[in-house]
Every structure is written in structure tokens, then in C-alpha cells.
Design a protein around this motif. Sequence first.
Motif, PDB file in Angstrom:
ATOM      1  N   LEU A 190       0.958  -0.940   0.005  1.00 24.13           N
ATOM      2  CA  LEU A 190      -0.234   0.034   0.033  1.00 24.13           C
ATOM      3  C   LEU A 190       0.906   1.326  -0.002  1.00 24.13           C
ATOM      4  CD1 LEU A 190      -3.114  -0.505   2.342  1.00 24.13           C
ATOM      5  CD2 LEU A 190      -3.031   0.006  -0.081  1.00 24.13           C
ATOM      6  N   ASP A 194       0.502   4.145  -2.787  1.00 22.91           N
ATOM      7  CA  ASP A 194       0.125   5.522  -2.586  1.00 22.91           C
ATOM      8  C   ASP A 194       1.176   6.305  -3.119  1.00 22.91           C
ATOM      9  OD1 ASP A 194      -1.861   4.725  -1.027  1.00 22.91           O
ATOM     10  OD2 ASP A 194      -1.226   4.771   0.942  1.00 22.91           O
ATOM     11  N   GLU A 199      -3.704   6.442  -7.240  1.00 22.19           N
ATOM     12  CA  GLU A 199      -4.862   6.827  -6.711  1.00 22.19           C
ATOM     13  C   GLU A 199      -5.632   8.107  -7.266  1.00 22.19           C
ATOM     14  OE1 GLU A 199      -7.488   6.062  -2.459  1.00 22.19           O
ATOM     15  OE2 GLU A 199      -5.160   6.123  -2.571  1.00 22.19           O
ATOM     16  N   THR A 204      -8.674   2.708  -5.584  1.00 19.09           N
ATOM     17  CA  THR A 204      -7.933   2.283  -4.672  1.00 19.09           C
ATOM     18  C   THR A 204      -7.064   1.011  -5.148  1.00 19.09           C
ATOM     19  OG1 THR A 204      -9.778   0.703  -3.833  1.00 19.09           O
ATOM     20  CG2 THR A 204      -9.503   3.100  -2.990  1.00 19.09           C
ATOM     21  N   LYS A 224      -8.661  -4.399   1.256  1.00 19.38           N
ATOM     22  CA  LYS A 224      -9.934  -3.478   1.592  1.00 19.38           C
ATOM     23  C   LYS A 224      -9.976  -3.233   3.276  1.00 19.38           C
ATOM     24  CE  LYS A 224     -13.051  -4.402  -1.792  1.00 19.38           C
ATOM     25  NZ  LYS A 224     -14.541  -5.032  -2.213  1.00 19.38           N
ATOM     26  N   GLU A 227      -6.885  -0.699   3.726  1.00 24.94           N
ATOM     27  CA  GLU A 227      -7.254   0.553   3.390  1.00 24.94           C
ATOM     28  C   GLU A 227      -8.326   1.309   4.226  1.00 24.94           C
ATOM     29  OE1 GLU A 227      -6.702  -0.418  -1.565  1.00 24.94           O
ATOM     30  OE2 GLU A 227      -8.560  -0.614  -0.531  1.00 24.94           O
ATOM     31  N   ARG A 231      -7.636   4.727   6.256  1.00 29.27           N
ATOM     32  CA  ARG A 231      -8.527   5.858   6.096  1.00 29.27           C
ATOM     33  C   ARG A 231      -9.148   6.404   7.409  1.00 29.27           C
ATOM     34  NH1 ARG A 231     -13.673   7.000   6.230  1.00 29.27           N
ATOM     35  NH2 ARG A 231     -14.361   4.974   6.822  1.00 29.27           N
TER      36      ARG A 231
END
Length: 304
Positions: A190, A194, A199, A204, A224, A227, A231
Motif C-alpha cells: 500500500l 500510495d 490513486e 484504490t 480493503k 485501506e 482511512r
Amino acid sequence: MKRYVLFFLAWASTLSLFAEDPRYFRERYDENAPLEQRYNYLLGKRISVEKDTAFFYDESVKTSKQNSDVWDLEAKLKLIKDLDFRVDSFIGHRTPEEWAADKVRAIEMEVELFRDIYEEYQPKGLEGLQKQLKERIKEYIATRTQESHEQYLRARFARERNKRILRIHEERYLIKALANNFRDNLPRMLELYDRSLLEKRGLTLSRFLEIQRPYEKQLIQQLKELEEEKRLEGERKNPTREELSMPSGISPRTVADSGNSHTTSSDSRFPWLPAFFGCVVVLFVGLFLWVKIRSRNSRVPRKN
């Protein structure tokens, strides 16, 4: 004020330092050089609108100038494709450790190249750029001046670059490399995604995998969840202004609901309060006016 001036000068000098004309990416760029050498040559370099305009007017250039405003993007995307071959290639006398290190290095280079490209991308700007270009074309047709022509070239430059980035499909190479090489280290996967700024395309990493590798159901679900954790962590670290003004442990919704219930309760218990205060105000205003009129009449001299 001085600080802002210094920041602007630093920004302007950075642009001039890394801005190149299209020839840097076509005539002077060696596509057959080693990957690392090509990467160092391209990273951080991009065509500037000023140098692209000057290149357009340069009559000494005999080669075709078609799509010259995106030659840097094309070179970087071609290198990303070649780096992907390096990730999957078994060619060369390398130990398993050396091969693993080469793969990670190639993926990191892909990430930085994507970041280089997407830094200037405006996800919701294409419609505005199209409209601006049409306006500049109309102005140029109406006036036929060099200034209007340069404004048209600037508008076309911005539109063409944004449009080309929108049509990128090479991200599939990076998504595949991340899924194949970092499934045992999802936070690192990730982090690299990022950093690539992919993105900005509005997807995503888990959504990219749902499209490209729908059979990776377990990996997609794990991403998921991760993520969502990131968030929520981001929201905790960067609360909204409304949340900052609330007491600890109390949400804005709770405060709003409690405020509404208090008002409703007060109004239902004392429905006559507004009318009472209204009558008191009217009486005071009437008394004040009556006293004022009487004092004025007392000052008027009587006729004999």
C-alpha cells in the motif's frame, strides 16, 4: 511576505532546473542504454510549456513535431514497460537474493516514474482544459496574432498532457508486480501504491485488483480492510474543523441531536414563553412612546 517570495523563487528555479525541451526526450535520449542509466536520465525531468512553445517555433528542427509535447511521458511509460520485463525476467547469472533485490529495485523505479507523471495530472480538469482550448482557438482565428497563437499552444499543451495521462494503461504492470511480490507485506504494498499517485485515477489498489485480478479474492479483501484502517487513522490524525471544536469523546452529531432535543423539550414545556416575552416588549415600547409624547407636549407653550 519575504517567506512567500523566497518560496516562489525556489519553486521557479526548480521548474527551470528540471524543465527540458522535447529534444531531450527524443533526439538525446538513448533507449538502448541500461535501465538504471535511462531511469536517472528521465526521473524528475519534464517538458515545460515555455520550452515546448519555443521548440514549436524553432525552424531549425527538421524532424516531425507531432505529439512533441508528450515525448517525456512516452519515454517514461516505455521505461516502465521495460522495467516490468526486468521484474519477470530470469535472464542473467544472478543468485535468488540478487534476483529478489533486482525485482524490488525495478518496482521502486516504476513507482517513482508513475509519481513523476501523475504529479501534474488533474483528475477533474480535462473538461475545463477542453473548454479553455476551444476559447483559445476562437481567439486565434479571430485575431491571428502571435500572442493569441502562443496562448493557443499553451492551452493545447495542458490539454494534451492531461489527456495522455488519462489514457495510460501501463499501470497494470505495477499492479501485477505489487500483487506478486508484496502479498506477504501488505503495508509495504500500500505504501508503494500510495507513493505512485495512481490513486489520482480514482481507484484504490483493491479496486484495481478487482478489475485486473478478480480471482485474488482473499488478497482483495485483506487490502480493503487495510485501506479502511488507513482511512480511519487518517481521519483521526486530521479531524475536521467541526470535530476540533467538540469536547473529547463527543461527536458533532451527538451535540446536534442533544441541542435539538433540548430545544424541542423547552418549547413543549413552556409553549407560552415566546408570547409572554413578546407582550412585555410591546408594553415597554408603548410606555416609552407615551412618556415621550407627554414630555414633548409639556414643552409646547400654551396659547393665551
